[in-house]
Design a protein around this motif. Structure first.
Motif, PDB file in Angstrom:
ATOM      1  N   CYS A 201       0.810  -1.219   0.000  1.00 14.15           N
ATOM      2  CA  CYS A 201       0.000   0.000   0.000  1.00 14.15           C
ATOM      3  C   CYS A 201       0.845   1.272   0.000  1.00 14.15           C
ATOM      4  CB  CYS A 201      -0.958  -0.017   1.189  1.00 14.15           C
ATOM      5  SG  CYS A 201      -2.130  -1.398   1.120  1.00 14.15           S
ATOM      6  N   ILE A 202       1.950   1.266   0.752  1.00 15.50           N
ATOM      7  CA  ILE A 202       2.831   2.443   0.758  1.00 15.50           C
ATOM      8  C   ILE A 202       3.436   2.652  -0.625  1.00 15.50           C
ATOM      9  CG2 ILE A 202       4.994   3.372   1.683  1.00 15.50           C
ATOM     10  CD1 ILE A 202       2.761   3.586   3.706  1.00 15.50           C
ATOM     11  N   GLN A 203       3.983   1.574  -1.194  1.00 17.29           N
ATOM     12  CA  GLN A 203       4.627   1.693  -2.506  1.00 17.29           C
ATOM     13  C   GLN A 203       3.634   2.129  -3.579  1.00 17.29           C
ATOM     14  OE1 GLN A 203       7.887  -0.972  -4.145  1.00 17.29           O
ATOM     15  NE2 GLN A 203       6.128  -1.907  -5.120  1.00 17.29           N
ATOM     16  N   GLN A 204       2.461   1.509  -3.615  1.00  9.79           N
ATOM     17  CA  GLN A 204       1.496   1.848  -4.669  1.00  9.79           C
ATOM     18  C   GLN A 204       0.935   3.254  -4.486  1.00  9.79           C
ATOM     19  OE1 GLN A 204      -1.273  -1.301  -5.765  1.00  9.79           O
ATOM     20  NE2 GLN A 204       0.186  -2.862  -5.121  1.00  9.79           N
ATOM     21  N   THR A 205       0.757   3.681  -3.229  1.00 11.35           N
ATOM     22  CA  THR A 205       0.320   5.060  -2.978  1.00 11.35           C
ATOM     23  C   THR A 205       1.381   6.049  -3.449  1.00 11.35           C
ATOM     24  OG1 THR A 205      -0.970   4.354  -1.053  1.00 11.35           O
ATOM     25  CG2 THR A 205      -0.425   6.697  -1.196  1.00 11.35           C
ATOM     26  N   ALA A 206       2.641   5.767  -3.097  1.00 16.68           N
ATOM     27  CA  ALA A 206       3.742   6.658  -3.483  1.00 16.68           C
ATOM     28  C   ALA A 206       3.831   6.796  -4.998  1.00 16.68           C
ATOM     29  CB  ALA A 206       5.058   6.153  -2.905  1.00 16.68           C
ATOM     30  N   LEU A 207       3.738   5.675  -5.703  1.00 17.37           N
ATOM     31  CA  LEU A 207       3.847   5.722  -7.165  1.00 17.37           C
ATOM     32  C   LEU A 207       2.689   6.503  -7.784  1.00 17.37           C
ATOM     33  CD1 LEU A 207       5.045   2.061  -7.863  1.00 17.37           C
ATOM     34  CD2 LEU A 207       6.426   4.149  -7.955  1.00 17.37           C
ATOM     35  N   ASP A 208       1.480   6.313  -7.236  1.00 20.37           N
ATOM     36  CA  ASP A 208       0.332   7.073  -7.747  1.00 20.37           C
ATOM     37  C   ASP A 208       0.495   8.572  -7.491  1.00 20.37           C
ATOM     38  OD1 ASP A 208      -0.949   4.889  -8.781  1.00 20.37           O
ATOM     39  OD2 ASP A 208      -2.457   4.723  -7.193  1.00 20.37           O
ATOM     40  N   GLU A 215       5.367  15.505  -4.573  1.00 19.65           N
ATOM     41  CA  GLU A 215       6.642  15.077  -4.006  1.00 19.65           C
ATOM     42  C   GLU A 215       6.318  14.225  -2.784  1.00 19.65           C
ATOM     43  OE1 GLU A 215      10.282  17.849  -3.692  1.00 19.65           O
ATOM     44  OE2 GLU A 215       9.375  17.831  -1.708  1.00 19.65           O
ATOM     45  N   VAL A 216       6.920  13.043  -2.689  1.00 22.95           N
ATOM     46  CA  VAL A 216       6.560  12.092  -1.639  1.00 22.95           C
ATOM     47  C   VAL A 216       7.730  11.877  -0.680  1.00 22.95           C
ATOM     48  CG1 VAL A 216       5.762   9.750  -1.134  1.00 22.95           C
ATOM     49  CG2 VAL A 216       4.934  10.931  -3.188  1.00 22.95           C
ATOM     50  N   HIS A 217       7.431  11.995   0.619  1.00 16.97           N
ATOM     51  CA  HIS A 217       8.393  11.715   1.686  1.00 16.97           C
ATOM     52  C   HIS A 217       7.886  10.495   2.455  1.00 16.97           C
ATOM     53  CE1 HIS A 217      10.335  15.863   1.674  1.00 16.97           C
ATOM     54  NE2 HIS A 217       9.320  15.985   0.838  1.00 16.97           N
ATOM     55  N   ILE A 218       8.639   9.413   2.475  1.00 20.32           N
ATOM     56  CA  ILE A 218       8.256   8.238   3.257  1.00 20.32           C
ATOM     57  C   ILE A 218       9.036   8.264   4.569  1.00 20.32           C
ATOM     58  CG2 ILE A 218       8.414   5.713   3.404  1.00 20.32           C
ATOM     59  CD1 ILE A 218       7.717   5.604   0.464  1.00 20.32           C
ATOM     60  N   VAL A 219       8.309   8.125   5.682  1.00 20.39           N
ATOM     61  CA  VAL A 219       8.934   8.183   7.002  1.00 20.39           C
ATOM     62  C   VAL A 219       9.414   6.778   7.368  1.00 20.39           C
ATOM     63  CG1 VAL A 219       8.664   8.944   9.381  1.00 20.39           C
ATOM     64  CG2 VAL A 219       7.311  10.025   7.578  1.00 20.39           C
ATOM     65  N   ALA A 220      10.728   6.553   7.265  1.00 19.79           N
ATOM     66  CA  ALA A 220      11.285   5.199   7.408  1.00 19.79           C
ATOM     67  C   ALA A 220      11.024   4.611   8.787  1.00 19.79           C
ATOM     68  CB  ALA A 220      12.781   5.226   7.109  1.00 19.79           C
ATOM     69  N   ASP A 221      11.052   5.450   9.836  1.00 20.26           N
ATOM     70  CA  ASP A 221      10.866   4.906  11.184  1.00 20.26           C
ATOM     71  C   ASP A 221       9.391   4.783  11.563  1.00 20.26           C
ATOM     72  OD1 ASP A 221      10.899   7.704  11.153  1.00 20.26           O
ATOM     73  OD2 ASP A 221      11.667   7.897  13.184  1.00 20.26           O
ATOM     74  N   ALA A 222       8.491   5.020  10.598  1.00 16.10           N
ATOM     75  CA  ALA A 222       7.056   4.830  10.843  1.00 16.10           C
ATOM     76  C   ALA A 222       6.428   3.972   9.753  1.00 16.10           C
ATOM     77  CB  ALA A 222       6.350   6.181  10.920  1.00 16.10           C
ATOM     78  N   THR A 223       7.248   3.175   9.070  1.00 16.53           N
ATOM     79  CA  THR A 223       6.783   2.401   7.918  1.00 16.53           C
ATOM     80  C   THR A 223       7.388   0.999   7.971  1.00 16.53           C
ATOM     81  OG1 THR A 223       6.693   4.429   6.599  1.00 16.53           O
ATOM     82  CG2 THR A 223       6.674   2.350   5.397  1.00 16.53           C
ATOM     83  N   GLU A 236      14.206   0.840  -1.539  1.00 16.53           N
ATOM     84  CA  GLU A 236      15.248   1.060  -2.560  1.00 16.53           C
ATOM     85  C   GLU A 236      14.618   1.443  -3.894  1.00 16.53           C
ATOM     86  OE1 GLU A 236      17.982  -2.139  -3.009  1.00 16.53           O
ATOM     87  OE2 GLU A 236      18.780  -1.943  -0.966  1.00 16.53           O
ATOM     88  N   ARG A 237      13.566   0.734  -4.270  1.00 11.98           N
ATOM     89  CA  ARG A 237      12.903   1.044  -5.543  1.00 11.98           C
ATOM     90  C   ARG A 237      12.322   2.446  -5.513  1.00 11.98           C
ATOM     91  NH1 ARG A 237       7.263  -1.393  -8.139  1.00 11.98           N
ATOM     92  NH2 ARG A 237       7.163   0.174  -9.776  1.00 11.98           N
ATOM     93  N   LEU A 238      11.642   2.800  -4.421  1.00 12.88           N
ATOM     94  CA  LEU A 238      11.001   4.113  -4.334  1.00 12.88           C
ATOM     95  C   LEU A 238      12.028   5.239  -4.335  1.00 12.88           C
ATOM     96  CD1 LEU A 238       8.173   3.168  -1.840  1.00 12.88           C
ATOM     97  CD2 LEU A 238       7.868   3.931  -4.203  1.00 12.88           C
ATOM     98  N   ALA A 239      13.178   5.018  -3.688  1.00 13.38           N
ATOM     99  CA  ALA A 239      14.227   6.042  -3.692  1.00 13.38           C
ATOM    100  C   ALA A 239      14.689   6.323  -5.118  1.00 13.38           C
ATOM    101  CB  ALA A 239      15.397   5.601  -2.817  1.00 13.38           C
ATOM    102  N   ARG A 240      14.694   5.292  -5.958  1.00 15.02           N
ATOM    103  CA  ARG A 240      15.132   5.494  -7.349  1.00 15.02           C
ATOM    104  C   ARG A 240      14.102   6.269  -8.159  1.00 15.02           C
ATOM    105  NH1 ARG A 240      17.058   0.134  -6.748  1.00 15.02           N
ATOM    106  NH2 ARG A 240      15.243  -0.709  -7.859  1.00 15.02           N
ATOM    107  N   THR A 241      12.856   6.295  -7.707  1.00 21.26           N
ATOM    108  CA  THR A 241      11.828   7.061  -8.428  1.00 21.26           C
ATOM    109  C   THR A 241      11.821   8.532  -8.028  1.00 21.26           C
ATOM    110  OG1 THR A 241      10.058   6.753  -6.801  1.00 21.26           O
ATOM    111  CG2 THR A 241      10.334   5.016  -8.457  1.00 21.26           C
TER     112      THR A 241
END
Length: 284
Positions: A201-208, A215-223, A236-241
């Motif tokens: 869900c995080i990855q698919q939301t971020a890509l959408d 611009e998307v910020h993912i909080v690593a210590d809350a995910t 790793e994949r999301l960082a490349r996007t």
């Protein structure tokens, strides 16, 4: 006798994308949206709509292609081209301000508690983020994946003041109701995203969101995820996007930006004790 229905008049346009050029025509007065749709109808699957695209027209005055000016409409025969920008040509600065940011809290539900790695830790960090959002007036959207079967958001997370709490069956949070809230707050250009599961869900939301230009910020210590391998490769994949992988403390301090911010002391109290350094640390 002149045709008074000028909107029905067609203007010849040469459309170029990559190494291909195709002559066609559009109605007089066609603007950006019509032209983009025309490019898609001509070149179809060659165009990756998830890439940042720039529409340009050939300027006779300058003898080269220049970016389409705001409010441009086709009034005479012209040449247009669509240029996809490489990600490495677009520096992602990751600046955050309360007026241009929204928080997305994804599927932090009771039924996931026993399965998600370090779930207690990400709940603790999620509390900090929601508290900070309330202090700073940042809109919060909260999704619940099939709550009828998977339960509601965990009680530890205080959803008071959330702009929207909505159920979903789709993995991505970017449903019409979430898009409607974002449309009501047109200044929002950055989304801070956290919750579960990182690789679904995080990855698919971020890509959408990235596909819509946010611009998307993912909080690593809350995910987190059930599998640390799934989590690691998703990040790793999301960082490349171009997604920014950040931490709760970095996000909150970036939002206040200045020791003189009227809410700095209250934000400082939230982060006074460091976020838990769980097993997530080595798997970012």
């Amino acid at each position: 006798m002149a045709d008074t229905h000028s909107s029905h008049q067609q203007v010849p346009v040469l459309f170029s994308f990559s190494v291909s050029s195709r002559p066609s025509s559009v109605p007089v007065g066609s603007g950006y949206e019509v032209l983009i749709q025309k490019f898609l109808s001509i070149f179809g699957r060659q165009i990756d709509v998830h890439r940042k695209l720039v529409l340009q027209y050939f300027s006779e005055e300058w003898g080269q292609y220049i970016d389409l000016p705001k409010g441009f409409v086709v009034s005479e025969k012209c040449r247009l081209r669509l240029v996809p920008l490489q990600m490495d040509q677009i520096p992602v600065l990751g600046n955050l301000s309360p007026a241009s940011t929204a928080f997305f809290c994804c599927d932090m539900q009771e039924r996931f508690r026993p399965a998600i790695k370090y779930f207690g830790d990400i709940i603790s960090v999620g509390q900090r983020l929601l508290q900070g959002a309330r202090l700073l007036g940042v809109p919060v959207l909260v999704s619940e994946q099939y709550p009828k079967g998977l339960g509601s958001t965990v009680q530890e997370l205080d959803l008071a003041g959330a702009k929207l709490v909505f159920p979903k069956t789709k993995f991505s949070m970017l449903l019409p109701e979430a898009e409607a809230v974002l449309a009501e707050t047109p200044g929002v250009r950055s989304v801070v995203l956290f919750g579960v599961e990182t690789h679904v869900c995080i990855q698919q939301t971020a890509l959408d969101l990235i596909g819509r230009g946010f611009e998307v910020h993912i909080v690593a210590d809350a995910t987190s995820s059930r599998s640390m391998m799934d989590r690691m490769f998703a990040l790793e994949r999301l960082a490349r996007t171009g997604t920014i992988i950040s931490t709760s403390e970095a996000v909150l301090l970036q939002l206040v930006a200045d020791k003189e911010h009227p809410k700095f002391k209250e934000i400082q109290n939230i982060i006074k004790a460091s976020a838990p350094e769980s097993g997530l640390l080595s798997k970012v």
